[in-house]
Enzyme design. Structure first.
Site, short mmCIF file in Angstrom:
data_model
loop_
_atom_site.label_atom_id
_atom_site.label_comp_id
_atom_site.label_asym_id
_atom_site.label_seq_id
_atom_site.Cartn_x
_atom_site.Cartn_y
_atom_site.Cartn_z
N GLU A 96 0.83 -1.21 0.00
CA GLU A 96 0.00 0.00 0.00
C GLU A 96 0.86 1.26 0.00
OE1 GLU A 96 -3.79 -1.85 2.46
OE2 GLU A 96 -2.55 -0.32 3.39
N CYS A 109 3.23 8.54 0.91
CA CYS A 109 3.81 7.62 1.87
C CYS A 109 4.00 6.29 1.16
CB CYS A 109 2.83 7.49 3.04
SG CYS A 109 3.26 6.22 4.22
N CYS A 116 6.71 -6.95 7.12
CA CYS A 116 7.82 -6.46 7.95
C CYS A 116 8.17 -7.50 9.01
CB CYS A 116 7.47 -5.14 8.61
SG CYS A 116 8.88 -4.42 9.48
N CYS A 120 6.89 -5.09 15.50
CA CYS A 120 6.43 -4.22 16.59
C CYS A 120 4.99 -4.63 16.92
CB CYS A 120 6.49 -2.76 16.17
SG CYS A 120 8.13 -2.30 15.58
N CYS A 123 1.76 -2.64 15.51
CA CYS A 123 1.74 -2.32 14.08
C CYS A 123 1.11 -3.44 13.26
CB CYS A 123 3.17 -2.07 13.61
SG CYS A 123 3.31 -1.88 11.82
N CYS A 337 -0.95 5.76 7.41
CA CYS A 337 0.37 5.60 6.84
C CYS A 337 1.26 5.15 7.98
CB CYS A 337 0.85 6.93 6.28
SG CYS A 337 2.55 6.89 5.77
N1 SAH Z 1 9.38 0.55 9.73
C1 SAH Z 1 9.54 1.95 9.81
C2 SAH Z 1 8.63 2.72 8.86
C3 SAH Z 1 7.22 2.22 8.75
S1 SAH Z 1 6.24 2.39 10.23
C4 SAH Z 1 9.38 2.43 11.24
O1 SAH Z 1 8.98 1.64 12.08
O2 SAH Z 1 9.68 3.59 11.50
C5 SAH Z 1 5.96 4.15 10.24
C6 SAH Z 1 5.43 4.70 11.55
O3 SAH Z 1 4.13 4.23 11.86
C7 SAH Z 1 6.31 4.33 12.73
O4 SAH Z 1 6.66 5.48 13.45
C8 SAH Z 1 5.40 3.45 13.56
O5 SAH Z 1 5.73 3.56 14.93
C9 SAH Z 1 4.03 3.99 13.23
N2 SAH Z 1 2.93 3.06 13.51
C10 SAH Z 1 2.91 1.72 13.33
N3 SAH Z 1 1.74 1.21 13.74
C11 SAH Z 1 0.98 2.22 14.20
C12 SAH Z 1 -0.32 2.34 14.75
N4 SAH Z 1 -1.11 1.26 14.92
N5 SAH Z 1 -0.77 3.55 15.12
C13 SAH Z 1 0.01 4.64 14.92
N6 SAH Z 1 1.24 4.61 14.40
C14 SAH Z 1 1.73 3.41 14.03
FE1 SF4 Z 2 7.88 -2.85 10.82
FE2 SF4 Z 2 5.62 -1.75 11.67
FE3 SF4 Z 2 7.69 -1.94 13.32
FE4 SF4 Z 2 7.80 -0.20 11.27
S1 SF4 Z 2 6.40 -0.13 13.02
S2 SF4 Z 2 9.38 -1.64 11.93
S3 SF4 Z 2 6.63 -1.37 9.72
S4 SF4 Z 2 6.56 -3.67 12.43
#
Ligand code: SAH
Ligand code: SF4
Length: 353
Positions: A96, A109, A116, A120, A123, A337
């Site tokens: 996406e 974005c 991934c 986390c 996420c 995003c």
């Molecule tokens: N992997 C990279 C870039 C993609 S995630 C990273 O982790 O930075 C981009 C952003 O989205 C990150 O700051 C992450 O903490 C945030 N993010 C992920 N899941 C989220 C959620 N459920 N609500 C709000 N932000 C989220």
């Molecule tokens: Fe991967 Fe989501 Fe963690 Fe970014 S926030 S590193 S996309 S698992």
């Protein structure tokens, strides 16, 4: 036509593209013209290269393709104009990207991986698990497709790698993609967001031209960061902060510290104080991101109430931290995003009629 699997010219780093073209294209100025069609105009068909002789276009098509991922869905624009795009890749993977108009500027974005592996716990991309690295053509394709569809002038484009995946775990392809984007977009208009892959940050620091760096910190201390970002066990928070302190910053630029706010978990007054302390001495600003709830994520994870978000931000400001909040009217799309999943968006489209 070549029916095997021809190389997509967008997957080659610019010097390799010149080499490849040089072998079939003459005179040399034609190479420059083709580069211009690709890197500045972002065309995805040789026949669109109208100043290139037909025979030469044919010869190119015999050896190569110039292809982008295919759009399978786009959401109806949200109240703020944002639109989410779902693409399908040649191998069936789905990714996406998000179009976000912001007054006189437009951000896109982009995803850097299909899935991934960082995992986390807050996420959705992480929830669905590891995928594969995207090729430069797959990243550039997201960009040019959206830029074309909305006819956005290059000079008003911002690019953020905050979609699916961890860009610094796809380093080489990321660098190729950046080198192509730099042909029409200044490095300061491009942001790469990482979960804190220290070796990747060190490599980024060595590049002659660097994008903006955003780092997802998300917790005020090591214990909680390990809990929600298990990658912390491999790259400890203290070492991550140390690597950011060493990171060379261009004039007028700062590192962005992303901080997902989870109600009752990391959004208290003392958490804000701890975050201010943690980031003290860094040339950085904090981007507070209210958590986006999702049925796939642990039910205890909630978005804080507006009042707590304001109080958190206030404490940071009072302690000398520059801070912005990622708020959007089209929250379901634009704020999403960073928690993209690559599943079909058909449902949300259907419910909007
Ligand atoms: N992997 C990279 C870039 C993609 S995630 C990273 O982790 O930075 C981009 C952003 O989205 C990150 O700051 C992450 O903490 C945030 N993010 C992920 N899941 C989220 C959620 N459920 N609500 C709000 N932000 C989220
Ligand atoms: Fe991967 Fe989501 Fe963690 Fe970014 S926030 S590193 S996309 S698992």
């Amino acid at each position: 036509m070549n029916t095997s699997n021809p190389t997509n010219l967008y997957d080659l780093a610019p010097p390799r593209l010149e080499q490849a073209l040089g072998a079939i294209v003459s005179p040399p100025f034609r190479v420059k013209q083709i580069e211009e069609w690709m890197y500045v105009r972002g065309v995805d068909a040789f026949d669109a290269m109208t100043n290139i002789p037909k025979e030469l276009r044919g010869a190119l098509a015999e050896h190569y393709t110039i292809a982008f991922p295919e759009v399978v869905e786009r959401t109806t624009p949200a109240t703020d104009g944002s639109q989410k795009y779902l693409f399908t890749l040649r191998d069936g993977n789905r990714i996406e990207a998000v179009y976000m108009p912001m007054g006189d500027r437009t951000s896109v974005c982009l995803s850097s991986q299909a899935g991934c592996a960082v995992g986390c716990t807050f996420c959705v991309t992480g929830f669905f698990g590891a995928g594969r690295n995207l090729s430069p053509g797959e990243m550039l394709g997201q960009f040019f497709t959206i830029q074309h569809e909305h006819d956005v002038p290059m000079e008003s484009m911002n690019v953020v790698f905050m979609g699916m995946g961890e860009p610094l775990l796809n380093f080489e392809n990321m660098v190729t993609t950046l080198d192509v984007l730099y042909r029409s977009i200044a490095p300061k208009r491009i942001t790469v967001s990482t979960s804190g892959i220290i070796p990747g940050i060190e490599e980024l620091a060595k590049l002659p031209r660097r994008p903006n760096l955003a780092v997802s910190i998300n917790a005020p201390d090591r214990r909680r960061r390990e809990e929600i970002m298990p990658i912390t066990k491999k790259y400890p928070l203290e070492e991550l902060i140390a690597s950011l302190k060493k990171y060379p910053s261009e004039k007028g630029r700062e590192i962005t510290i992303e901080y997902v706010l989870l109600a009752g978990y990391n959004d208290s007054h003392s958490d804000a104080l701890a975050l201010a302390k943690l980031t003290h001495g860094l040339r950085a600003k904090v981007n507070a991101i209210p958590f986006n709830e999702d049925p796939n994520l642990p039910p205890w994870m909630k978005r804080p109430k507006e009042g707590s978000i304001d109080r958190f931000v206030d404490t940071l400001v009072r302690n000398g931290v520059q801070v912005t909040v990622r708020r959007s009217k089209g929250r379901d799309i634009a704020a999403a995003c960073g928690q993209l999943r690559g599943k079909s968006v058909a449902k949300s489209r259907a419910t909007r009629g």
